[in-house]
Design a protein around this motif. Structure first.
Motif, PDB file in Angstrom:
ATOM      1  N   GLU A   1       0.777  -1.457  -0.020  1.00  0.00           N
ATOM      2  CA  GLU A   1       0.052   0.042   0.124  1.00  0.00           C
ATOM      3  C   GLU A   1       0.814   1.303  -0.046  1.00  0.00           C
ATOM      4  N   ARG A   2       2.120   1.266   0.404  1.00  0.00           N
ATOM      5  CA  ARG A   2       3.047   2.264   0.397  1.00  0.00           C
ATOM      6  C   ARG A   2       3.790   2.289  -1.069  1.00  0.00           C
ATOM      7  N   ARG A   3       3.153   2.827  -1.984  1.00  0.00           N
ATOM      8  CA  ARG A   3       3.483   2.926  -3.229  1.00  0.00           C
ATOM      9  C   ARG A   3       4.696   3.562  -3.510  1.00  0.00           C
ATOM     10  N   ALA A   4       5.040   4.768  -3.022  1.00  0.00           N
ATOM     11  CA  ALA A   4       5.957   5.533  -3.285  1.00  0.00           C
ATOM     12  C   ALA A   4       7.167   4.668  -2.662  1.00  0.00           C
ATOM     13  N   GLU A   5       6.956   4.214  -1.554  1.00  0.00           N
ATOM     14  CA  GLU A   5       8.292   3.296  -1.042  1.00  0.00           C
ATOM     15  C   GLU A   5       8.397   2.222  -1.808  1.00  0.00           C
ATOM     16  N   THR A   6       7.531   1.590  -2.117  1.00  0.00           N
ATOM     17  CA  THR A   6       7.860   0.358  -2.982  1.00  0.00           C
ATOM     18  C   THR A   6       8.583   0.643  -4.309  1.00  0.00           C
ATOM     19  N   VAL A   7       8.128   1.480  -4.859  1.00  0.00           N
ATOM     20  CA  VAL A   7       8.792   1.958  -6.201  1.00  0.00           C
ATOM     21  C   VAL A   7      10.106   2.200  -5.984  1.00  0.00           C
ATOM     22  N   LEU A   8      10.383   2.991  -5.000  1.00  0.00           N
ATOM     23  CA  LEU A   8      11.678   3.530  -4.442  1.00  0.00           C
ATOM     24  C   LEU A   8      12.467   2.334  -4.417  1.00  0.00           C
ATOM     25  N   ALA A   9      12.241   1.302  -3.643  1.00  0.00           N
ATOM     26  CA  ALA A   9      12.901   0.101  -3.245  1.00  0.00           C
ATOM     27  C   ALA A   9      13.166  -0.487  -4.487  1.00  0.00           C
ATOM     28  N   GLU A  10      12.276  -0.692  -5.459  1.00  0.00           N
ATOM     29  CA  GLU A  10      12.265  -1.377  -7.024  1.00  0.00           C
ATOM     30  C   GLU A  10      13.473  -0.755  -7.643  1.00  0.00           C
ATOM     31  N   VAL A  11      13.621   0.524  -7.598  1.00  0.00           N
ATOM     32  CA  VAL A  11      14.496   1.384  -8.363  1.00  0.00           C
ATOM     33  C   VAL A  11      15.982   1.385  -7.887  1.00  0.00           C
ATOM     34  N   VAL A  12      15.713   1.186  -6.458  1.00  0.00           N
ATOM     35  CA  VAL A  12      17.365   0.750  -5.945  1.00  0.00           C
ATOM     36  C   VAL A  12      17.658  -0.445  -6.396  1.00  0.00           C
ATOM     37  N   HIS A  13      16.801  -1.396  -6.369  1.00  0.00           N
ATOM     38  CA  HIS A  13      17.155  -2.890  -6.631  1.00  0.00           C
ATOM     39  C   HIS A  13      17.564  -2.906  -8.290  1.00  0.00           C
ATOM     40  N   TRP A  14      17.140  -2.168  -8.976  1.00  0.00           N
ATOM     41  CA  TRP A  14      17.625  -1.978 -10.400  1.00  0.00           C
ATOM     42  C   TRP A  14      18.689  -1.476 -10.457  1.00  0.00           C
ATOM     43  N   LEU A  15      19.253  -0.230  -9.852  1.00  0.00           N
ATOM     44  CA  LEU A  15      20.343   0.335  -9.803  1.00  0.00           C
ATOM     45  C   LEU A  15      21.458  -0.568  -9.105  1.00  0.00           C
ATOM     46  N   LEU A  16      21.020  -1.461  -8.186  1.00  0.00           N
ATOM     47  CA  LEU A  16      21.914  -2.229  -7.495  1.00  0.00           C
ATOM     48  C   LEU A  16      22.554  -3.182  -8.657  1.00  0.00           C
ATOM     49  N   TYR A  17      21.420  -3.827  -9.229  1.00  0.00           N
ATOM     50  CA  TYR A  17      21.937  -5.031 -10.225  1.00  0.00           C
ATOM     51  C   TYR A  17      22.747  -4.542 -11.394  1.00  0.00           C
ATOM     52  N   GLY A  18      22.173  -3.319 -11.992  1.00  0.00           N
ATOM     53  CA  GLY A  18      23.002  -2.597 -12.735  1.00  0.00           C
ATOM     54  C   GLY A  18      24.422  -2.666 -12.728  1.00  0.00           C
ATOM     55  N   ALA A  19      24.746  -1.852 -11.470  1.00  0.00           N
ATOM     56  CA  ALA A  19      26.044  -1.398 -11.074  1.00  0.00           C
ATOM     57  C   ALA A  19      26.661  -2.645 -10.665  1.00  0.00           C
ATOM     58  N   LEU A  20      26.102  -3.822 -10.078  1.00  0.00           N
ATOM     59  CA  LEU A  20      26.816  -4.892  -9.666  1.00  0.00           C
ATOM     60  C   LEU A  20      27.450  -5.478 -10.837  1.00  0.00           C
ATOM     61  N   VAL A  21      26.971  -5.492 -11.935  1.00  0.00           N
ATOM     62  CA  VAL A  21      27.429  -5.887 -13.323  1.00  0.00           C
ATOM     63  C   VAL A  21      28.571  -4.771 -14.059  1.00  0.00           C
ATOM     64  N   ALA A  22      27.834  -3.556 -14.059  1.00  0.00           N
ATOM     65  CA  ALA A  22      28.705  -2.561 -14.824  1.00  0.00           C
ATOM     66  C   ALA A  22      29.857  -2.381 -13.965  1.00  0.00           C
ATOM     67  N   ALA A  23      29.948  -1.933 -12.926  1.00  0.00           N
ATOM     68  CA  ALA A  23      31.369  -1.539 -12.097  1.00  0.00           C
ATOM     69  C   ALA A  23      32.515  -2.470 -12.308  1.00  0.00           C
ATOM     70  N   PRO A  24      32.247  -3.842 -12.028  1.00  0.00           N
ATOM     71  CA  PRO A  24      33.311  -4.647 -12.371  1.00  0.00           C
ATOM     72  C   PRO A  24      33.735  -5.007 -13.670  1.00  0.00           C
ATOM     73  N   LEU A  25      32.688  -4.883 -14.285  1.00  0.00           N
ATOM     74  CA  LEU A  25      32.952  -5.280 -16.121  1.00  0.00           C
ATOM     75  C   LEU A  25      33.788  -3.994 -16.656  1.00  0.00           C
ATOM     76  N   THR A  26      33.643  -2.772 -16.168  1.00  0.00           N
ATOM     77  CA  THR A  26      34.327  -1.498 -16.627  1.00  0.00           C
ATOM     78  C   THR A  26      35.805  -1.553 -15.996  1.00  0.00           C
ATOM     79  N   GLY A  27      35.684  -1.879 -14.924  1.00  0.00           N
ATOM     80  CA  GLY A  27      37.091  -2.225 -14.253  1.00  0.00           C
ATOM     81  C   GLY A  27      37.982  -3.156 -15.031  1.00  0.00           C
ATOM     82  N   TRP A  28      37.078  -4.301 -15.397  1.00  0.00           N
ATOM     83  CA  TRP A  28      37.975  -5.433 -16.127  1.00  0.00           C
ATOM     84  C   TRP A  28      38.408  -5.029 -17.500  1.00  0.00           C
TER      85      TRP A  28
END
Length: 431
Positions: free
Chosen positions: A102-129
């Motif tokens: 029911e906390r729509r804004a909080e739920t969307v924010l949590a999902e956004v953070v998860h997408w950022l985490l997933y992307g960065a977990l791949v992109a940060a080490p890959l670009t370093g490699w």
């Protein structure tokens, strides 16, 4: 009796709980990040010290920096592979629903953070490699693969782009991780719900939540927009461009414009002179077991040459080299330091030699001055004469210690004594 959903042995996710595999990936990823972040911080701190004018060339400092960078890269690659496996597993599993839909804004924010985490977990080490693969330098990856990557050239420009991207993505990962941790603590301390506890190892807690909560595309689109802003911001601040390695005051004092420049001083053209049309002056060293290649972008040659009918004297050559124009990959700034070339004090090197035709080939026999040391040097070379055009190629090996370069590094395993000098040029006869 506990249900299969709450059993600690359950490997798969349900609509309300995470399985043991997802939990294992989550906490392995967390442990790797907790190791990679401080290793990268302390390695970069040492690198800045090594590149500074205060560095005394201490072998212990170089060895410690190489160790920290190798650990950072090796664990970073492990993080990349773990993140890929984690994402692939997550895509094959149902995603447990939020406990407060029911906390729509909080739920969307949590999902956004998860997408950022997933992307960065791949992109940060890959670009370093990719940055590692494009750069010549020390600190190898300890996996039996990964020193080089297909389609990634050894290139200062490529290294600069992916070095900038790596820096951006690491900070994006750090911010997203901070928000993720803050959200988990908020659920545990303020809401006092089971959001954090259902990701902890062991028996899953009992939860009550709707199981048909649509997530929609909005969080993904918001995360995508944030990634776009991050990339645009990096470009606006010039993070993808190669930085100048020469000290600004030295470059200004010598009139260097950092363009590739290989030529002949026509104002002092000797009789029988030749004008260099194109060429490279390169060096190769071995540092921490890896070959590092680089070249000088600015140098001038004064050449007098007449082809003799028989072996014997054939002319003279003087080559003046702008030391700050050296591009040597990730160790360029270190090479300019006081224990190495000391380019601020000795901005120019010079090679003077007599050219002699041999029974087979040619040799330039003279002296090479680097820093305050002048050492005899014989440079054998091949020469192809085609009318008024000459193409030469030659190489020689010198000992860096003869020029007081890297006196603080006496271990050849860290920095080999031998330095290979390679010259290739095309010249035309002066009118």
């Amino acid at each position: 009796m506990s249900s299969p959903a709450s059993s600690p042995a359950a490997r798969h996710n349900t609509a309300r709980h995470y399985g043991s595999v997802a939990k294992g990936f989550h906490w392995l990823t967390a442990l790797l990040m907790l190791a990679v972040f401080p290793l990268g911080y302390f390695a970069n701190d040492l690198a800045h010290h090594i590149q500074s004018a205060d560095f005394d060339g201490a072998q212990a400092t170089l060895t410690r920096a190489a160790l920290l960078f190798s650990l950072h890269k090796t664990l970073g690659l492990a993080l990349f592979l773990t993140a890929l496996l984690r994402i692939l597993w997550a895509l094959s599993q149902p995603k447990p629903v939020p406990l407060h839909p029911e906390r729509r804004a909080e739920t969307v924010l949590a999902e956004v953070v998860h997408w950022l985490l997933y992307g960065a977990l791949v992109a940060a080490p890959l670009t370093g490699w990719i940055h590692h693969a494009a750069t010549t330098g020390f600190a190898p990856i300890w996996w039996p693969f990964g020193q080089d990557l297909p389609f990634v050239p050894k290139s200062e420009a490529v290294a600069a782009v992916f070095g900038g991207l790596h820096w951006l993505f690491v900070w994006t990962l750090a911010v997203a991780l901070g928000l993720h941790i803050a959200g988990a603590l908020k659920h545990e301390v303020v809401d006092r719900d089971a959001t954090l506890r259902r990701m902890l190892p062991g028996r899953a807690p009992e939860v009550t939540a709707q199981t048909e909560t649509p997530h929609g595309a909005l969080p993904f689109l918001v995360a995508l927009a944030i990634w776009g802003l991050v990339l645009a911001g990096g470009g606006a601040f010039g993070l993808y461009a190669p930085h100048s390695h020469a000290p600004a005051d030295t470059a200004a004092g010598q009139g260097h414009d950092h363009d590739h420049e290989a030529g002949t001083d026509t104002d002092t053209m000797p009789a029988g002179g030749w004008v260099v049309q194109d060429g490279t002056l390169a060096i190769a060293i071995v540092q921490m077991g890896s070959e590092v290649r680089g070249q000088f972008d600015q140098w001038q040659a004064s050449i007098a040459f007449e082809e003799p009918n028989a072996p014997g004297p054939a002319g003279t050559v003087t080559v003046s080299v702008a030391i700050p124009s050296l591009m040597l990959g990730s160790v360029t700034d270190q090479a300019m330091g006081p224990d190495y070339f000391d380019s601020a004090t000795y901005p120019t090197a010079e090679f003077r030699a007599e050219i002699e035709k041999l029974a087979e080939g040619y040799i330039a026999d003279g002296t090479l001055r680097i820093r305050d040391q002048e050492v005899p040097l014989r440079l054998p070379f091949t020469l192809d004469l085609n009318g008024d055009t000459a193409t030469m190629s030659g190489s020689a090996e010198v000992n860096r210690l003869d020029f007081n370069i890297g006196q603080g590094v006496q271990d050849e395993g860290s920095l080999a004594y031998a330095v290979t000098i390679v010259v290739d040029l095309t010249a035309s006869r002066a009118p």
